[in-house]
Design a protein around this motif. Sequence first.
Motif, PDB file in Angstrom:
ATOM      1  N   ASN A 150       0.810  -1.227   0.000  1.00 54.52           N
ATOM      2  CA  ASN A 150       0.000   0.000   0.000  1.00 54.52           C
ATOM      3  C   ASN A 150       0.845   1.279   0.000  1.00 54.52           C
ATOM      4  OD1 ASN A 150      -3.003  -0.820   0.435  1.00 54.52           O
ATOM      5  ND2 ASN A 150      -1.811  -2.201   1.720  1.00 54.52           N
ATOM      6  N   LEU A 151       2.115   1.114  -0.395  1.00 56.35           N
ATOM      7  CA  LEU A 151       3.077   2.218  -0.314  1.00 56.35           C
ATOM      8  C   LEU A 151       2.572   3.495  -0.982  1.00 56.35           C
ATOM      9  CD1 LEU A 151       5.975   2.094   0.855  1.00 56.35           C
ATOM     10  CD2 LEU A 151       6.798   1.757  -1.454  1.00 56.35           C
ATOM     11  N   ASP A 152       2.133   3.366  -2.226  1.00 52.24           N
ATOM     12  CA  ASP A 152       1.767   4.568  -2.982  1.00 52.24           C
ATOM     13  C   ASP A 152       0.539   5.246  -2.379  1.00 52.24           C
ATOM     14  OD1 ASP A 152       3.886   4.359  -4.706  1.00 52.24           O
ATOM     15  OD2 ASP A 152       2.825   2.948  -6.006  1.00 52.24           O
ATOM     16  N   GLU A 153      -0.417   4.414  -2.012  1.00 54.58           N
ATOM     17  CA  GLU A 153      -1.633   4.978  -1.428  1.00 54.58           C
ATOM     18  C   GLU A 153      -1.313   5.674  -0.103  1.00 54.58           C
ATOM     19  OE1 GLU A 153      -6.051   3.552  -0.081  1.00 54.58           O
ATOM     20  OE2 GLU A 153      -5.133   2.712  -1.857  1.00 54.58           O
ATOM     21  N   MET A 154      -0.448   5.053   0.703  1.00 56.88           N
ATOM     22  CA  MET A 154      -0.078   5.652   1.988  1.00 56.88           C
ATOM     23  C   MET A 154       0.685   6.958   1.778  1.00 56.88           C
ATOM     24  SD  MET A 154      -1.120   4.287   4.758  1.00 56.88           S
ATOM     25  CE  MET A 154       0.010   4.488   6.129  1.00 56.88           C
ATOM     26  N   ALA A 155       1.527   6.986   0.749  1.00 53.48           N
ATOM     27  CA  ALA A 155       2.293   8.215   0.497  1.00 53.48           C
ATOM     28  C   ALA A 155       1.348   9.351   0.105  1.00 53.48           C
ATOM     29  CB  ALA A 155       3.332   7.977  -0.590  1.00 53.48           C
ATOM     30  N   VAL A 156       0.336   9.037  -0.687  1.00 58.01           N
ATOM     31  CA  VAL A 156      -0.632  10.075  -1.069  1.00 58.01           C
ATOM     32  C   VAL A 156      -1.411  10.530   0.165  1.00 58.01           C
ATOM     33  CG1 VAL A 156      -2.726  10.541  -2.411  1.00 58.01           C
ATOM     34  CG2 VAL A 156      -0.808   9.332  -3.473  1.00 58.01           C
ATOM     35  N   LEU A 157      -1.831   9.576   0.987  1.00 60.86           N
ATOM     36  CA  LEU A 157      -2.571   9.931   2.199  1.00 60.86           C
ATOM     37  C   LEU A 157      -1.707  10.798   3.132  1.00 60.86           C
ATOM     38  CD1 LEU A 157      -5.139   9.662   3.887  1.00 60.86           C
ATOM     39  CD2 LEU A 157      -4.272   7.488   4.788  1.00 60.86           C
ATOM     40  N   ALA A 158      -0.434  10.416   3.281  1.00 58.89           N
ATOM     41  CA  ALA A 158       0.478  11.195   4.135  1.00 58.89           C
ATOM     42  C   ALA A 158       0.623  12.616   3.586  1.00 58.89           C
ATOM     43  CB  ALA A 158       1.842  10.517   4.212  1.00 58.89           C
ATOM     44  N   SER A 159       0.686  12.721   2.269  1.00 60.15           N
ATOM     45  CA  SER A 159       0.809  14.032   1.650  1.00 60.15           C
ATOM     46  C   SER A 159      -0.471  14.851   1.857  1.00 60.15           C
ATOM     47  CB  SER A 159       1.114  13.853   0.161  1.00 60.15           C
ATOM     48  OG  SER A 159       1.029  15.086  -0.505  1.00 60.15           O
ATOM     49  N   LEU A 160      -1.622  14.220   1.669  1.00 59.89           N
ATOM     50  CA  LEU A 160      -2.893  14.936   1.824  1.00 59.89           C
ATOM     51  C   LEU A 160      -3.075  15.439   3.261  1.00 59.89           C
ATOM     52  CD1 LEU A 160      -5.329  12.585  -0.160  1.00 59.89           C
ATOM     53  CD2 LEU A 160      -4.465  14.819  -0.895  1.00 59.89           C
ATOM     54  N   GLU A 161      -2.694  14.619   4.222  1.00 62.49           N
ATOM     55  CA  GLU A 161      -2.864  14.993   5.637  1.00 62.49           C
ATOM     56  C   GLU A 161      -1.913  16.096   6.051  1.00 62.49           C
ATOM     57  OE1 GLU A 161      -3.764  11.080   8.411  1.00 62.49           O
ATOM     58  OE2 GLU A 161      -1.723  11.724   8.158  1.00 62.49           O
ATOM     59  N   ASN A 162      -0.697  16.000   5.534  1.00 60.90           N
ATOM     60  CA  ASN A 162       0.387  16.798   6.100  1.00 60.90           C
ATOM     61  C   ASN A 162       0.852  17.958   5.225  1.00 60.90           C
ATOM     62  OD1 ASN A 162       3.536  17.081   5.907  1.00 60.90           O
ATOM     63  ND2 ASN A 162       3.104  16.699   8.066  1.00 60.90           N
ATOM     64  N   GLY A 163       0.628  17.862   3.911  1.00 58.31           N
ATOM     65  CA  GLY A 163       1.116  18.905   3.015  1.00 58.31           C
ATOM     66  C   GLY A 163       2.515  18.627   2.480  1.00 58.31           C
ATOM     67  N   LYS A 164       3.116  17.518   2.919  1.00 61.82           N
ATOM     68  CA  LYS A 164       4.462  17.182   2.415  1.00 61.82           C
ATOM     69  C   LYS A 164       4.356  16.693   0.980  1.00 61.82           C
ATOM     70  CE  LYS A 164       5.181  14.029   5.588  1.00 61.82           C
ATOM     71  NZ  LYS A 164       6.096  13.220   6.369  1.00 61.82           N
ATOM     72  N   THR A 165       5.454  16.762   0.244  1.00 68.08           N
ATOM     73  CA  THR A 165       5.409  16.271  -1.136  1.00 68.08           C
ATOM     74  C   THR A 165       5.258  14.751  -1.113  1.00 68.08           C
ATOM     75  OG1 THR A 165       7.811  16.036  -1.206  1.00 68.08           O
ATOM     76  CG2 THR A 165       6.889  18.117  -2.027  1.00 68.08           C
ATOM     77  N   VAL A 166       4.638  14.230  -2.161  1.00 72.06           N
ATOM     78  CA  VAL A 166       4.485  12.779  -2.248  1.00 72.06           C
ATOM     79  C   VAL A 166       5.853  12.120  -2.263  1.00 72.06           C
ATOM     80  CG1 VAL A 166       3.632  10.886  -3.643  1.00 72.06           C
ATOM     81  CG2 VAL A 166       2.369  12.936  -3.507  1.00 72.06           C
ATOM     82  N   ARG A 167       6.793  12.788  -2.918  1.00 67.73           N
ATOM     83  CA  ARG A 167       8.102  12.130  -2.990  1.00 67.73           C
ATOM     84  C   ARG A 167       8.762  12.042  -1.618  1.00 67.73           C
ATOM     85  NH1 ARG A 167      12.224  15.571  -6.809  1.00 67.73           N
ATOM     86  NH2 ARG A 167      13.369  16.605  -5.177  1.00 67.73           N
ATOM     87  N   GLU A 168       8.563  13.080  -0.789  1.00 67.74           N
ATOM     88  CA  GLU A 168       9.097  13.032   0.574  1.00 67.74           C
ATOM     89  C   GLU A 168       8.336  11.975   1.397  1.00 67.74           C
ATOM     90  OE1 GLU A 168      11.663  14.269   2.037  1.00 67.74           O
ATOM     91  OE2 GLU A 168      11.147  13.736   4.099  1.00 67.74           O
ATOM     92  N   ALA A 169       7.025  11.889   1.173  1.00 73.98           N
ATOM     93  CA  ALA A 169       6.214  10.910   1.910  1.00 73.98           C
ATOM     94  C   ALA A 169       6.707   9.495   1.620  1.00 73.98           C
ATOM     95  CB  ALA A 169       4.744  11.058   1.526  1.00 73.98           C
ATOM     96  N   LEU A 170       7.010   9.252   0.366  1.00 72.84           N
ATOM     97  CA  LEU A 170       7.502   7.920  -0.017  1.00 72.84           C
ATOM     98  C   LEU A 170       8.878   7.648   0.549  1.00 72.84           C
ATOM     99  CD1 LEU A 170       6.931   7.150  -3.783  1.00 72.84           C
ATOM    100  CD2 LEU A 170       6.308   5.720  -1.848  1.00 72.84           C
TER     101      LEU A 170
END
Length: 492
Positions: A91-111
């Motif tokens: 679920n890596l990609d989905e989690m990275a998008v969710l982390a980005s949506l919640e926090n405002g961080k870039t998806v690449r940083e989330a990943l």
Amino acid sequence: MSVAEAVKSRTPTDRLFIGGKSVSPASGQSIEVRNPATGELLGTAPDANPADVDRAVAAARASIESKAWRGKDPSEKEKILWRFADVLEKNLDEMAVLASLENGKTVREALRGDVRPAVDALRYYAGWVRRIYGETIPVDGPYLNFTLREPVGVVGAIVPWNYATLIAVWKIAPALACGCSVVVKPSEMTPFTALKVAEFAMEAGVPEGVVNVVTGYGHTTGEAIGRHMDVDKISFTGSIRTARALLKASAESNLKRISLELGGKNPNILFPDCDRKAALEAAFWGIYANKGEVCSAGSRLLVHQDLHDEFVGMLADRAGRMKVGDPLDPASEMGSQISAAQTEKILSYIESGKREGARLACGGSRLTDGALAKGFFIQPTVFTEVKPEMKIAQEEIFGPVLSTIRFKDAEEAVRIANGTIYGLVSAVWTKDIQLAFRMAQEIKAGSVWINTYNGFDSASPFGGYKQSGFGRDLGAYALEQYTNVKSVWVAL
Ligand code: NAD
């Protein structure tokens, strides 16, 4: 439907995770969770009240008593933790998008910085399950003496918003490896990733009640965990202010043990013989990764006077070209700060720097062009001519603001480096190995990086000196936090 839309449609709105299930709260209060980059409502999370916390702690306690998890064969626990890592990875990609949506961080940083290392931490602690054991100790008299390492019990894991997935897993993974059960409290601003992590634990086969998540504010849900009589240990990452509240809560309740990972005002120290290209890249990402909302941010750049002007010029030039914008755009290098309050705090530090006489080499303002106006985007900022006693050199800003300080020799650099209340991480750049090792001995910080920055590995301990906290996450050292040692005597 875009990936972001799909992720949003699956956010577990208004739910807690207790006893292996997504459940409704007893509390009638809930908190709106918004995407800080756009202001859009992502969902709501319960503000769990003491009754909800009681329920979560009871579920965790029941799993301890039944030995549902701690009593499993070690090889079985190891397999389940591996599976937990696999499910998160799937679920890596989905989690990275969710982390980005919640926090405002870039998806690449989330990943890169949030979700992927969490997968590794789970695998690393899976490897520990069969290696946590005691010792036989030679004692006087006709006795056999040996130690057992036993799970400490119910762990309250209270985590911040900046790396919501990673820091939750930094606590869940070693706690589970040691046989504990956990009640996680994510930040009220980033509740959804932790709820997902708990779902993944169940999918992997972790028994019900072993990983529970209660969402809510610090003064409500956090306090209820801190003061709970049946929580055995708190593992906390966050601010000094909350750390004090938790120590007080422990003192006034059941003396639960506490480990604290707090802030930093970390010195990144450059000598003139350093590899300038590598140092530039490291200094840049050292402060601007995750928009500077990083406890290990290299927020004080100490540059030798012979290198200072040239290096700071290059850094300001690079910072001025940084691509700040839509966190979901893979080309963005920096996203939105977490909140209006955090943005105000950062801007007020910038004003304080100007007032105290530091010089702005680049940045210094909020970005409000077009769609950016809806979020909290701040220009990468570099201050020069900063004096060690200025507020911007003493206090953790937790934003994309770098304070550069000039020094003349190693003694002065050490004095400046050690001259704050913090002692989380540090870095030294030089080709002189003796100088580097001497500096590593003199600097009061939990990590010293030599000719690198932000070196992290699940196997290497991470934590602070001084008011950056005590106890360690990661590595074998974290296992100390989640076990009790029992000394057993046998008369022969
Ligand atoms: P915070 O202390 O405000 O909040 C952290 C968590 O504690 C949140 O879940 C919050 O709801 C909860 N909390 C707040 N008050 C509480 C109380 N009275 N009782 C119990 N829980 C309470 O910190 P934050 O603003 O979320 O995070 C930023 C801070 O975290 C910074 O200082 C940063 O340096 C630090 N941090 C440290 C590390 C590290 O590993 N050393 C890592 C990340 C962040």
